[in-house]
Design a protein around this motif. Structure first.
Motif, PDB file in Angstrom:
ATOM      1  N   LYS A 121       0.712  -1.243  -0.072  1.00 47.70           N
ATOM      2  CA  LYS A 121      -0.015   0.043   0.055  1.00 47.70           C
ATOM      3  C   LYS A 121       0.833   1.362  -0.010  1.00 47.70           C
ATOM      4  O   LYS A 121       0.583   2.375  -0.875  1.00 47.70           O
TER       5      LYS A 121
ATOM      6  N   TYR B  30      -6.654   3.797 -10.259  1.00 51.51           N
ATOM      7  CA  TYR B  30      -5.978   5.259 -10.670  1.00 51.51           C
ATOM      8  C   TYR B  30      -5.307   4.982 -11.769  1.00 51.51           C
ATOM      9  O   TYR B  30      -5.029   3.832 -12.165  1.00 51.51           O
TER      10      TYR B  30
ATOM     11  N   LYS C  51      -7.998   9.543 -10.235  1.00 56.25           N
ATOM     12  CA  LYS C  51      -8.814   8.493  -9.902  1.00 56.25           C
ATOM     13  C   LYS C  51     -10.009   8.097 -11.205  1.00 56.25           C
ATOM     14  O   LYS C  51     -10.669   9.246 -11.323  1.00 56.25           O
TER      15      LYS C  51
ATOM     16  N   VAL D 118      -6.072   0.383  -5.696  1.00 55.80           N
ATOM     17  CA  VAL D 118      -5.678   0.554  -3.989  1.00 55.80           C
ATOM     18  C   VAL D 118      -6.817   0.888  -3.294  1.00 55.80           C
ATOM     19  O   VAL D 118      -8.245   0.838  -3.701  1.00 55.80           O
TER      20      VAL D 118
ATOM     21  N   ASP E  22       0.352   3.807  -3.052  1.00 59.47           N
ATOM     22  CA  ASP E  22       0.084   5.276  -2.771  1.00 59.47           C
ATOM     23  C   ASP E  22       1.370   6.370  -3.220  1.00 59.47           C
ATOM     24  O   ASP E  22       0.892   7.398  -3.621  1.00 59.47           O
ATOM     25  N   HIS E  23       2.626   5.946  -2.886  1.00 58.91           N
ATOM     26  CA  HIS E  23       3.798   6.617  -3.274  1.00 58.91           C
ATOM     27  C   HIS E  23       3.744   6.955  -4.624  1.00 58.91           C
ATOM     28  O   HIS E  23       3.871   8.008  -5.261  1.00 58.91           O
TER      29      HIS E  23
ATOM     30  N   ASP F 242      -8.471   0.401   1.209  1.00 62.32           N
ATOM     31  CA  ASP F 242      -8.340   0.016   2.731  1.00 62.32           C
ATOM     32  C   ASP F 242      -8.967  -1.364   2.823  1.00 62.32           C
ATOM     33  O   ASP F 242      -8.778  -1.784   3.899  1.00 62.32           O
TER      34      ASP F 242
ATOM     35  N   ASP G 215       1.240   9.524  -6.119  1.00 61.19           N
ATOM     36  CA  ASP G 215       1.403  10.666  -5.878  1.00 61.19           C
ATOM     37  C   ASP G 215       2.296  11.429  -6.442  1.00 61.19           C
ATOM     38  O   ASP G 215       2.418  12.248  -7.248  1.00 61.19           O
TER      39      ASP G 215
END
Length: 248
Positions: free
Chosen positions: A31, A74, A45, A87, A35-36, A89, A39
């Motif tokens: 994760k 994304y 998205k 991605v 996520d990195h 949770d 960014d």
């Protein structure tokens, strides 16, 4: 409500040959990496995925408004290469749910032209790791030399093992659809969020995909964890001394 609902935000969503899965797992290693990358690459998205196989809860936003829990897709572009990221949770809450969700993820991947999937996760070893290896698995034998050339390790292959959740099922079910699959797992203690392991995994993944990524943010997070790790190591050493005193 259907078992799995995929909501796209526009009709002209571009496809991509590569999908990277970074759902929650051991040490949040996968994760953190996904996520990195989103960014750093300025990902957009393009879809949300909701399901009765996610936990029965809603999320409350900053305005006090509730929303169904969901995972997200994304799309990013770098040097002419389009990449999709799965991605969020949440993983499935049951064995059946894991399979149903994985098949739906693969439906979306096929519709968007994905030919290879990278699944990311942590490989728990139960102790702190100074220099994490990136242990690997593939769903087609011809992929192994490519992964080894990028620095991925297959040292765990001789003892077998299992890959749980989406990271494993996307490889197994994807193979039946002719989609290449590579799983990268950063060594981690298993009891902390581990940006150091994520940084090692990012290096291997970047080589495989063929893109240059700034590691600064992940490395800063790893530095921020140093005090926590030092405290854990001190506690481990103290426990070891207590055990020796007891034996003596």
């Amino acid at each position: 409500m259907e078992d799995v609902v995929v909501k796209f935000f526009r009709d002209d969503t571009g496809g991509a040959p590569v999908l990277v899965e970074g759902l929650p797992g051991i040490g949040h290693v996968g994760k953190l990496v996904a996520d990195h990358l989103i960014d750093e690459l300025g990902g957009e998205k393009i879809a949300e995925i909701s399901s009765v196989h996610f936990p029965p809860q809603v999320v409350i936003d900053e305005q006090g408004v509730t929303h169904l829990v969901n995972n997200e897709i994304y799309r990013c572009e770098k040097d002419g290469l389009a990449i999709l990221f799965l991605v969020g949770d949440f993983q499935g809450t049951s064995a059946e749910g894991h399979y149903i969700l994985a098949e739906r993820y693969l439906d979306v991947a096929e519709d968007l032209g994905v030919r290879r999937i990278y699944t990311l996760g942590g490989y728990g070893v139960g102790h702190l790791v100074e220099h994490p290896r990136v242990l690997s698995a593939v769903n087609m034998e011809h992929l192994r030399p490519e992964v080894e050339a990028a620095g991925g390790s297959f040292e765990n292959a001789g003892s077998g093992g299992m890959i749980m959740g989406a990271s494993g099922l996307l490889l197994g079910l994807g193979k039946a659809r002719g989609i290449e699959g590579i799983c990268l797992m950063g060594e981690t203690s298993g009891y902390i969020v581990d940006p150091r392991s994520a940084d090692s995994l990012l290096t291997i993944l970047s080589r495989l995909i063929g893109i240059d990524i700034d590691h600064t943010t992940l490395q800063q997070r790893a530095e921020d964890m140093e005090q926590i790790i030092a405290n854990i190591r001190e506690a481990e050493e103290a426990r070891g001394r207590e055990e020796l005193n007891y034996i003596g």
